[in-house]
Structures are given as C-alpha cells and as structure tokens.
Motif scaffolding. Structure first.
Motif, PDB file in Angstrom:
ATOM      1  N   ILE D   8       0.879  -1.177   0.000  1.00 15.77           N
ATOM      2  CA  ILE D   8       0.000   0.000   0.000  1.00 15.77           C
ATOM      3  C   ILE D   8       0.905   1.212   0.000  1.00 15.77           C
ATOM      4  O   ILE D   8       1.803   1.323   0.838  1.00 15.77           O
ATOM      5  CB  ILE D   8      -0.938   0.014   1.229  1.00 15.77           C
ATOM      6  CG1 ILE D   8      -2.004  -1.080   1.089  1.00 15.77           C
ATOM      7  CG2 ILE D   8      -1.599   1.383   1.387  1.00 15.77           C
ATOM      8  CD1 ILE D   8      -3.122  -1.014   2.137  1.00 15.77           C
ATOM      9  N   ILE D  21     -10.104   4.674   4.445  1.00 16.51           N
ATOM     10  CA  ILE D  21      -9.947   3.814   3.266  1.00 16.51           C
ATOM     11  C   ILE D  21      -8.696   2.953   3.411  1.00 16.51           C
ATOM     12  O   ILE D  21      -8.705   1.745   3.149  1.00 16.51           O
ATOM     13  CB  ILE D  21      -9.870   4.682   1.982  1.00 16.51           C
ATOM     14  CG1 ILE D  21     -11.226   5.352   1.724  1.00 16.51           C
ATOM     15  CG2 ILE D  21      -9.411   3.864   0.789  1.00 16.51           C
ATOM     16  CD1 ILE D  21     -11.205   6.382   0.602  1.00 16.51           C
ATOM     17  N   ARG D  24      -9.192   0.208   6.103  1.00 14.06           N
ATOM     18  CA  ARG D  24     -10.052  -0.875   5.589  1.00 14.06           C
ATOM     19  C   ARG D  24      -9.275  -1.745   4.588  1.00 14.06           C
ATOM     20  O   ARG D  24      -9.400  -2.972   4.597  1.00 14.06           O
ATOM     21  CB  ARG D  24     -11.293  -0.252   4.925  1.00 14.06           C
ATOM     22  CG  ARG D  24     -12.264  -1.235   4.332  1.00 14.06           C
ATOM     23  CD  ARG D  24     -13.121  -1.915   5.381  1.00 14.06           C
ATOM     24  NE  ARG D  24     -13.972  -2.945   4.787  1.00 14.06           N
ATOM     25  CZ  ARG D  24     -14.322  -4.060   5.397  1.00 14.06           C
ATOM     26  NH1 ARG D  24     -13.957  -4.295   6.645  1.00 14.06           N
ATOM     27  NH2 ARG D  24     -15.085  -4.945   4.794  1.00 14.06           N
ATOM     28  N   THR D  25      -8.498  -1.105   3.744  1.00 14.91           N
ATOM     29  CA  THR D  25      -7.727  -1.855   2.739  1.00 14.91           C
ATOM     30  C   THR D  25      -6.686  -2.743   3.420  1.00 14.91           C
ATOM     31  O   THR D  25      -6.501  -3.913   3.049  1.00 14.91           O
ATOM     32  CB  THR D  25      -7.058  -0.890   1.743  1.00 14.91           C
ATOM     33  OG1 THR D  25      -8.036   0.026   1.250  1.00 14.91           O
ATOM     34  CG2 THR D  25      -6.444  -1.640   0.566  1.00 14.91           C
ATOM     35  N   ALA D  48      -3.081   1.894   7.255  1.00  9.95           N
ATOM     36  CA  ALA D  48      -3.126   0.581   6.614  1.00  9.95           C
ATOM     37  C   ALA D  48      -2.567  -0.494   7.548  1.00  9.95           C
ATOM     38  O   ALA D  48      -3.126  -1.598   7.654  1.00  9.95           O
ATOM     39  CB  ALA D  48      -2.341   0.610   5.304  1.00  9.95           C
ATOM     40  N   ILE D 101      -3.204   4.683  -2.516  1.00 11.78           N
ATOM     41  CA  ILE D 101      -4.304   5.400  -1.863  1.00 11.78           C
ATOM     42  C   ILE D 101      -3.939   6.875  -1.795  1.00 11.78           C
ATOM     43  O   ILE D 101      -2.978   7.257  -1.116  1.00 11.78           O
ATOM     44  CB  ILE D 101      -4.586   4.809  -0.467  1.00 11.78           C
ATOM     45  CG1 ILE D 101      -4.964   3.322  -0.616  1.00 11.78           C
ATOM     46  CG2 ILE D 101      -5.697   5.586   0.231  1.00 11.78           C
ATOM     47  CD1 ILE D 101      -5.210   2.593   0.685  1.00 11.78           C
ATOM     48  N   LEU D 124      -6.899   3.973  -5.602  1.00 13.03           N
ATOM     49  CA  LEU D 124      -8.091   4.223  -4.781  1.00 13.03           C
ATOM     50  C   LEU D 124      -8.060   5.683  -4.334  1.00 13.03           C
ATOM     51  O   LEU D 124      -7.097   6.096  -3.678  1.00 13.03           O
ATOM     52  CB  LEU D 124      -8.007   3.362  -3.516  1.00 13.03           C
ATOM     53  CG  LEU D 124      -8.927   2.173  -3.360  1.00 13.03           C
ATOM     54  CD1 LEU D 124      -8.594   1.448  -2.066  1.00 13.03           C
ATOM     55  CD2 LEU D 124     -10.386   2.580  -3.399  1.00 13.03           C
ATOM     56  N   SER D 138     -13.562   0.973  -4.260  1.00 19.45           N
ATOM     57  CA  SER D 138     -13.648   0.801  -2.804  1.00 19.45           C
ATOM     58  C   SER D 138     -12.506  -0.112  -2.356  1.00 19.45           C
ATOM     59  O   SER D 138     -11.910  -0.813  -3.183  1.00 19.45           O
ATOM     60  CB  SER D 138     -14.970   0.129  -2.443  1.00 19.45           C
ATOM     61  OG  SER D 138     -14.982  -1.207  -2.951  1.00 19.45           O
ATOM     62  N   PRO D 139     -12.207  -0.157  -1.053  1.00 18.00           N
ATOM     63  CA  PRO D 139     -11.201  -1.097  -0.554  1.00 18.00           C
ATOM     64  C   PRO D 139     -11.517  -2.536  -0.957  1.00 18.00           C
ATOM     65  O   PRO D 139     -10.631  -3.285  -1.368  1.00 18.00           O
ATOM     66  CB  PRO D 139     -11.268  -0.910   0.967  1.00 18.00           C
ATOM     67  CG  PRO D 139     -11.674   0.524   1.138  1.00 18.00           C
ATOM     68  CD  PRO D 139     -12.642   0.783   0.029  1.00 18.00           C
ATOM     69  N   GLU D 140     -12.805  -2.920  -0.875  1.00 17.72           N
ATOM     70  CA  GLU D 140     -13.205  -4.286  -1.251  1.00 17.72           C
ATOM     71  C   GLU D 140     -12.849  -4.555  -2.717  1.00 17.72           C
ATOM     72  O   GLU D 140     -12.284  -5.599  -3.054  1.00 17.72           O
ATOM     73  CB  GLU D 140     -14.716  -4.484  -1.055  1.00 17.72           C
ATOM     74  CG  GLU D 140     -15.142  -4.682   0.390  1.00 17.72           C
ATOM     75  CD  GLU D 140     -15.049  -3.393   1.231  1.00 17.72           C
ATOM     76  OE1 GLU D 140     -14.907  -2.291   0.637  1.00 17.72           O
ATOM     77  OE2 GLU D 140     -15.104  -3.486   2.471  1.00 17.72           O
TER      78      GLU D 140
END
Lengths: 158, 158, 158, 158
Positions: D8, D21, D24-25, D48, D101, D124, D138-140
């Motif tokens: 990340i 965000i 969550r990621t 993260a 991100i 993202l 989204s993170p998902e």
C-alpha cells in the motif's frame, strides 16, 4: 568547481527525431558550461551525451548495472551503481534541474522523484504532463529555462 | 573516453601525515590521466581531491547525504546518493582499483566490498591487513602498482 | 510489536558443520521470540532460516536481486532490493545485533558496516577476528550474548 | 511460506476519510492471508498497518531513514534502509501488487516504478490517473482485484 549539473532523462530506445532533440539539448547544456548527468545508456542518454561531447563538455553516466562496459561511448565519468531502478534516485538527487525528453515509466519515476525533491523539471516532447513540470518548446527553450531557474535558485540560496 | 577510474578510500578525519599521503596519492592519480573517485567529504577524501586538482585532474565525490553542499571544495563532479553507507558500494563498483589510506570501519567495508567484486585493493598506512590486499610503501608505489594491475587487467580483458 | 531483530550473516555456500551451527543459531533466535533477518539465499542463510522455522519463528530474507524466487524455502517475508551488495547495508541497519557465521568478503563487509553503525557483532566459527567483534563459542553462547547486549542497550535506551 | 505480499503506497499525511480507506484496505489484505508491505511511517501507511493488525495480519515497514524508531506502532517487521527515496524501489520490488491510496509525488514515483517492473497497480481515491493503472471504487474492490490479478499471474507463472 561546483558547476551546475543538469540531468537529461529519457528512454533507452527512441525515434530519430527524439534523438536529435536529445543531442541538441546535450550540446546546449555543455556549451553553457554545465555538466551533463544521465543514465549512461542508449537512446536519449547516448544522443544527449554525444551532443555534450561535441560541445567539449563533461558527461556523467549513472548506470543501473554492475559493469562499466554498460556505458555508452560518450560517457566521461561512469558511476556504476549496481542498483537497478534506484539509480534513478541518484540521477534526480545529483541534478540541479532535470530535462525530460519523451520517456516511459522509468522517466516518469524520475520526474516524480525530482518534483518530490523540489527540483525544477522541464519537459520536451514528452507524453508526461504532470502538474509542477514546465513544458519547453525546443532544446534552446529548455536549456535557457533551466539556466534561468538555476540562477534564481542560486540568488535565493536555494 | 572511458578513462581509468581509481578510488581512494579513507576516513573523514585524519592526521596531517595521513593527509599528506592522501594528497600525494591524489596528485599522482591525476597526473597519470586517471579520474579520482572518492567519498567527496573531508579528511582523506578532501586531501586526495586537493592533490588531484593540483595536477589538473578530474575529481568525483560520491556523497552519502542528500545535498551537493556536503562535497569538499575540490570536487568537480558531485554524485548525491542520499544512501548513507550504501554509497560505499557505488565507490567500490565505480573504481577500477581501490587505494586505501589509513581508515576505520567504513573503510574496511569498502575494502571488503571491492575484494568481493574482484577488484585490486592496495593499502597505504592502513591498520587493515586483510588477506587479498596489496600493501604499498608510498604513494608512488601505490599508484604504480594500481596502473600496472589495471594494464594487466585490460590486456586480459578483465 | 517492535520485536528484536537479529541478523545472521554468512556465505551462500558452507560446510555441513557450519550449516548445523547456522541452523541451531536460527532456532535459538526464533525460540527467544526474536525475528531472524538474513540475506534470504542459500548456505548459512538457508540453514539459519530453516532452524528459525523449526522453532516457529519469523524469517526475513533481504535479497540482492530483483526476483522473489531467489529466496530460500524458509523465508516468510521477502524483501527484494534489486541492489546487489548494497543490500548488506540494509541487513546491518535492520538488525539490532549481528551474528556472523564463518563467511567471506561479503560477510566481512557486513561486519564492518554493523561496527560502523555501532551495533553488537558476535562471531561464530569465523575467520574474521576484527577488533570490536565478540567471539562466541557456540550457538547458545552467541544468542545469549546477543540477548544480553540488546537488553542492556534497551535499558540504556540505545 | 512465500505468501502474497501486497503493497500500500500513499502519503505521510492524509485526511480522516483517506485514513479510513487505508485502514479498511489494510484489514482486507491481512484477512486474505497476504502480507502488507508499506513505507512504515505515518498517514496512509500507519492507517493501513493498523487495519492489517486488527485482522491479525503481518505488517512490514520499509523505512527511508536510519532508525527503527521511525516505524509506526503497527509495524511488525522493520526494514531500515537508510536510503531515502530509494526505498520506494524496494517497496515496489517486494510487492506482488501495489494499491495506491491518494498520494503525492512520492507515491507517483512508486506507481511509475511498479508499472516499469510490470506489476499490477490499483488506485483508490487517487489524483494519479496514469495509463496502465486500474481504478478501484472501494477497498473491497481494490483487494478483490489485486487477488484476482495475482491468481492469474500465478497460474501463468508470471
């Protein structure tokens, strides 16, 4: 001592037109009395170094691999980093200003690193229009712009 | 182009006697037409660079920090690595041969790296007597030895 | 978090006897709850990592090349540096203490770098008897010594 | 062993929204059984790492400076590079895939380096819309996309 060091960044493969631009830019950097810093390999780097040598300048090649033989014929000082892409950081750090000629992702990393370090980044015939870079219309325009920015920087002791 | 590049490694602080040895060695490297590579800082590096400039040579300083200003006055080409001790690897890789003058642990790391890379390592007034290094008795002896070894290496295409 | 990180340095090729020492040392490091840092390759590094995994520990391999595949089977975390010998600097910097097992010139560079950084360096079955290193008589002795020195360092907030 | 390593990348300072965000990621990466690689500092990296630890994962921080203390609280494995921006190359090389991100110029250099190395780059909430990157909503979406691409890469032995 402590001459200006101007970096030229671009790809190992390029069209004849881009090579001519690189050669002319290298020539003008050397004629201004500045040292040319580049990645020491083929394409834009070789053309720029050839131009700088035609003007009697000094050329520095910062190589990614582990052998001096990797340098193009027009390289005076060979810095062998054995560090792959991390040599891009050294090119950006060692240059007072970067002139970008065309270029792919490797070149984009050098643009980003130089901007992160607060260095002037001038682009020529490049697909990369990143915020913070200055677009030049010709080799003459690029080198004049570089010298003007570096003179201002020096006066302001940046 | 593609001149010999001879590295001098040693400490940032040194006695007057060691500085004289470094200055004389730098002078002789430059007079032989070779480029001097060093760490670009004070002590042995500054003395060697001063000697090389007195002989009209070219000096390269490979700095550990992130600013060109870190270089000593006698540095022509400033390579700013921003890589701390990892710049020692670049000095070893970029030098065709290393001359060690006195030196502490940083210098020992450069000796070890150069030997690992298969490069000739010549020591002068150094506490480090590592297997594989060649002990020289004077700056003249060190530079003659370096040039002889590099000539043999070139003939054998090493 | 912020566990002790203990480095093991040594060659890519070694005798069975040295491999046994490395495996036992890796085992003891992991059993103490420390993380094993090494160069991630064969020989001493593989044996040490195998030992650490046998004790349920975490192993980190800091590779010189550009591919994760270069890591030995017992490596949990693969750091791909693409930086050749400069990865030795990262191993020394990332380790709170270094245990040297046998080793050649590459290992000597790691000893020198760690000493330069002021880190404890403990040797086991090594030809390198450099001033400032501590000689251990067995894997047990080496790991006990490392933990004792790190505990003192922590108390003194070094 | 040899788990997926997902990077990340993002800035040391970020808004609360971006931090959510990132957290969550990081959580989703750890829940998938992958290791989180990041720059080990504040902002996006800290958020993260916090997320990954909440899911019981393993976090690796690849630091630019020379001290382990620079790492955020949620870092399990601390890689101390002492290499400034060159640590970006190590993050890109060590990650099988990069999730970007937000981010500034430092992040842009990591995007460029990862693309140059042929790695998947997923963005993202980022200003950087560089050709070759994949935009996630989204993170998902980002983590699913990363896992899908890595599964394809593994099948094709890339």
């Amino acid at each position: 001592m402590n001459k200006m060091q101007i970096g030229i960044v671009g790809s190992t493969a390029c069209s004849n037109q881009v090579a001519e631009i690189a050669e002319r830019t290298g020539f003008l950097i050397a004629r201004s009395g500045s040292i040319l810093i580049c990645g020491g390999r083929t394409g834009v780097m070789e053309a720029a170094s050839r131009g700088a040598k035609a003007a009697g300048g000094i050329t520095v090649g910062v190589l990614p691999g582990s052998s001096k033989e990797e340098a193009n014929f027009y390289t005076d000082i060979t810095i062998v980093t054995e560090m792959g892409h991390a040599r891009n950081v050294i090119i950006a750090r060692s240059s007072d200003c970067i002139i970008v000629i065309a270029g792919g992702y490797g070149t984009l990393s050098e643009i980003a690193l130089a901007l992160k370090m607060g260095k002037p980044v001038i682009t020529l015939a490049s697909q990369w229009a990143i915020e913070g870079t200055i677009k030049a219309s010709s080799p003459e325009d690029a080198v004049e712009c570089a010298l003007r920015l570096l003179a201002i920087g020096k006066k302001n002791n940046i």
